[in-house]
Design an enzyme around this catalytic site. Structure first.
Site, mmCIF file in Angstrom:
data_model
loop_
_atom_site.group_PDB
_atom_site.id
_atom_site.type_symbol
_atom_site.label_atom_id
_atom_site.label_comp_id
_atom_site.label_asym_id
_atom_site.label_seq_id
_atom_site.Cartn_x
_atom_site.Cartn_y
_atom_site.Cartn_z
ATOM 1 N NE ARG A 247 -2.279 2.013 3.438
ATOM 2 C CZ ARG A 247 -2.625 2.105 4.720
ATOM 3 N NH1 ARG A 247 -3.519 1.278 5.232
ATOM 4 N NH2 ARG A 247 -2.082 3.012 5.499
ATOM 5 C CG HIS A 251 -7.452 3.771 5.569
ATOM 6 N ND1 HIS A 251 -7.799 2.518 5.140
ATOM 7 C CD2 HIS A 251 -8.617 4.409 5.847
ATOM 8 C CE1 HIS A 251 -9.125 2.388 5.175
ATOM 9 N NE2 HIS A 251 -9.634 3.529 5.589
ATOM 10 C CE1 TYR A 259 -0.752 3.746 9.088
ATOM 11 C CE2 TYR A 259 -2.009 5.677 9.765
ATOM 12 C CZ TYR A 259 -1.677 4.745 8.809
ATOM 13 O OH TYR A 259 -2.264 4.795 7.570
#
Lengths: 327, 340
Positions: A247, A251, A259
């Site tokens: 990825r 997100h 994070y």
């Protein structure tokens, strides 16, 4: 090994998906600067991009036909492209335009294209059940169509996912469950959400074959998915395939990613799956660099055309919101 | 003690949680991205650093398991605060909510407590489409056994959160994403408020008259309170004096304050960001009419989402969501006035 046309199709599809996401990433920031406001600009709302995950789409969908079904996740563009969703209508939908797949009602997390049996859901793991249903329909009608359900590694912990696996195996349905393991569920790393290391092991619990594809390897996935699709078409039942994928973006676009360990994305990009695939294709003399370049140019032109179409399209009239609540 | 700290709703929520966690070792937080991320909507910001992973637990995306676990932990004497980021996701774990959390006190004849807070983000307006933009107040308010809280500002959010954590039954804490004061989402001016440093409680079931008036009663909750206030301001210029009531909690519901207000003004508008049919708006109107239909000088009006999923595209989404213009128009219609 894939044929030359399969090789080139997978390459072009992956480049198209990558260019699509990178183009959206730029367009998404329009109107959101200098102060980022998620509701502003031509692409408002959340945007989940799949750059890095292209092998999962191309390596599986290369084996599919239009009458096969794909249910994708909230990060759906690469799978939609590989399944052959109309790129212009899909892009118009993401821009919220009248000419979009749903006239702007669904947006990027709710792309539905019945012409190629593609659907996705913004709710984790909720595509698994419908894939089982599509496979059941094929079996009842006596066709050899199959269904593919994409889920993320986070969704592999969902009850709905496990229930779907059990049902598919119990009824020996032609479903291929593909776990796109990008090792993140939003901000939570897989190691902190999942009790076992490889989700492919879970297949044993449902008496179906399970495969683990390491390191985003398109060619290995091609082989495994080809066998799985053939098995499903000939009545051999479901398969679980887990792909270690990447990825590149957060997100969602605008995710501060505090994070995420520094350097993770750079390390992943250093072994980019599309670059590796292209290198193999040329080195093994399946295709020439010129053929690859031509495929890349076609992919980019198609994406550019889709974006131009979407941008030029009109917005729906406000009161069109009231249409299509019921069939 | 008063202070001049202006804080966002999300900070108010995390401050209330932190204070209760300091005071009571039974209080802990779990849910999706509540740890390092601090909650997608900031409600658990800073908690991990102070309390550690044992008491601020990131969960897998396994709602049935962790909401069910919240029920079990609460029945075992803990006070879990569980976040499930979007209210749209609750269908996945609805059984744990409406058959376990909501009913176990009843099933034990009151011998069992379920001191659990379930918090979640509601609301749209930012083009996140139908699976991430619902409000669903009525869905939970309809189910016996759940208390339902939906604050409109930081002061209320802190006091109501403290009350929710200390409550011995399950409380749905429904915060509107657009009121949280996030860096990446526009928030109305009145949502961030002055916030006392000390802990305090606000009782459930007490609505607040946020603007007294004599001509018409506008009942609202959560984000719609801000739209109602904006409408009231516009109407003031036209010589209309609107009373605005912030319900603050749906269960228990302060019918008395609403009825008293309508008795005074004789006119009623109810506005909610939830779907129109079978919802809060009809509940409020029914409550007034059941008491005495003669309180009303004209038919009451309700403003809510017109029973369609929340569309993605902005023109359509803005059309279906009630706003200040819609509220002002409804007030004028109720008063028999022409548009200004």
């Amino acid at each position: 090994m894939p044929s030359k046309s399969q090789f080139l199709w997978m390459y072009e599809t992956m480049e198209k998906a990558r260019y699509y996401e990178d183009t959206i990433a730029v367009a998404y920031m329009e109107g959101k600067q200098p102060k980022f406001d998620i509701g502003a600009g031509p692409l408002p709302g959340e945007m989940h991009l799949a750059a890095g995950q292209e092998p999962c789409a191309a390596g599986v969908c290369v084996h599919l036909r239009a009458d096969d079904t794909v249910t994708a996740t909230h990060r759906p563009h690469h799978a939609a492209i590989a399944k052959g969703v109309d790129l212009k209508k899909m892009t118009a939908e993401i821009f919220g335009k009248k000419t979009g797949l749903a006239g702007g009602r669904g947006g990027h997390m709710h792309l539905l294209d019945p012409a190629v049996n593609f659907a996705c859901s913004g709710i984790i793991a909720q595509g698994a059940g419908p894939a089982v249903g599509a496979a059941l329909a094929a079996k009842l009608r006596g066709t050899d169509a199959v269904a593919v359900s994409y889920v993320g590694d986070g969704a592999a912990n969902q009850g709905g996912f496990h229930e779907a696996l059990n049902l598919a195996s119990l009824w020996k349905l032609p479903v291929i469950f593909v776990i796109e393991d990008n090792s993140w569920g939003i901000s939570v790393p897989k190691a902190k959400s999942t009790a076992i290391k490889d989700n492919s092991l879970r297949a044993a619990g449902y008496a179906m074959p399970g495969f683990h594809i390491a390191d985003n390897d398109t060619l290995k996935l091609f082989d495994v998915a080809g066998e799985a699709v053939a098995r499903a078409r000939t009545g051999g039942g479901p398969t679980l395939i887990e792909v270690e994928t990447y990825r590149y973006y957060g997100h969602f676009q605008g995710d501060p990613e505090t994070y995420r360990p520094k350097g993770e994305v750079a390390a992943l990009k250093a072994k980019d799956p599309i670059a590796r695939f292209r290198k193999t294709m040329i080195e093994t003399k399946v295709a020439t660099a010129a053929e690859a370049d031509a495929a890349l140019a076609r992919a980019k032109a198609e994406v550019d055309e889709a974006f131009a179409f979407a941008r030029a399209a009109a917005y729906p009239a406000p009161e069109e919101a009231l249409a299509h609540v019921f069939a | 003690m008063s202070s001049n700290r202006i804080m966002t709703v999300s900070r108010a929520m995390s401050e209330a949680i932190a204070q209760e966690m300091r005071a009571d070792p039974n209080v802990f937080v779990m849910g999706e991205d509540v740890g390092a991320y601090g909650g997608i909507f900031g409600a658990t910001s800073g908690l991990l650093g102070e309390f550690g992973e044992s008491r601020v637990r990131d969960t897998p995306i396994s709602e049935t398991a962790f909401i069910g676990a919240g029920v079990g932990a609460a029945m075992a004497g803990m006070r879990p605060i569980v976040e499930l980021m979007f209210v749209d996701f609750f269908g996945v774990c609805m059984d744990a909510i409406y058959n376990l959390a909501a009913k176990n006190v009843y099933f034990s004849g009151g011998n069992c407590k379920v001191p659990m807070v379930i918090m979640t983000g509601t609301g749209g307006g930012y083009s996140d489409a139908g699976q991430h933009s619902q409000t669903l107040h009525a869905t939970f308010a309809h189910l016996p056994g759940l208390k339902v809280v939906a604050p409109s500002n930081a002061y209320d959010a802190k006091g109501l959160m403290t009350t929710a954590i200390r409550d011995d039954g399950p409380v749905m804490f429904m915060f509107h994403k657009g009121l949280q004061g996030l860096a990446w989402m526009a928030s109305p001016e009145g949502a961030a408020t002055e916030l006392p440093e000390e802990s305090y409680v606000l009782p459930f079931g007490q609505a607040k008259i946020v603007r007294p008036g004599k001509d018409v009663t506008i009942v609202a909750i959560s984000m719609m309170v801000h739209h109602a206030m904006e409408a009231a301001k516009a109407l003031e210029k036209e010589g209309v004096d609107a009373e605005v009531i912030d319900l603050r909690t749906l269960v228990p519901l302060d019918r008395k304050t609403v009825i008293q207000s309508v008795k005074k003004t004789g006119r009623l508008i109810v506005v909610d960001e939830d779907y129109k049919s079978y919802g809060l708006t009809s509940e409020i109107i029914a409550s007034v009419v059941e008491e005495n239909p003669a309180y009303l000088k004209s038919p009451p009006r309700r403003l809510a989402v017109p029973d369609v999923p929340i569309p993605y595209s902005r023109p359509m989404e803005q059309y279906i969501l009630p706003d200040a213009v819609d509220i002002a128009a409804a007030v004028r219609a109720t008063l028999g006035k022409k548009a200004a």
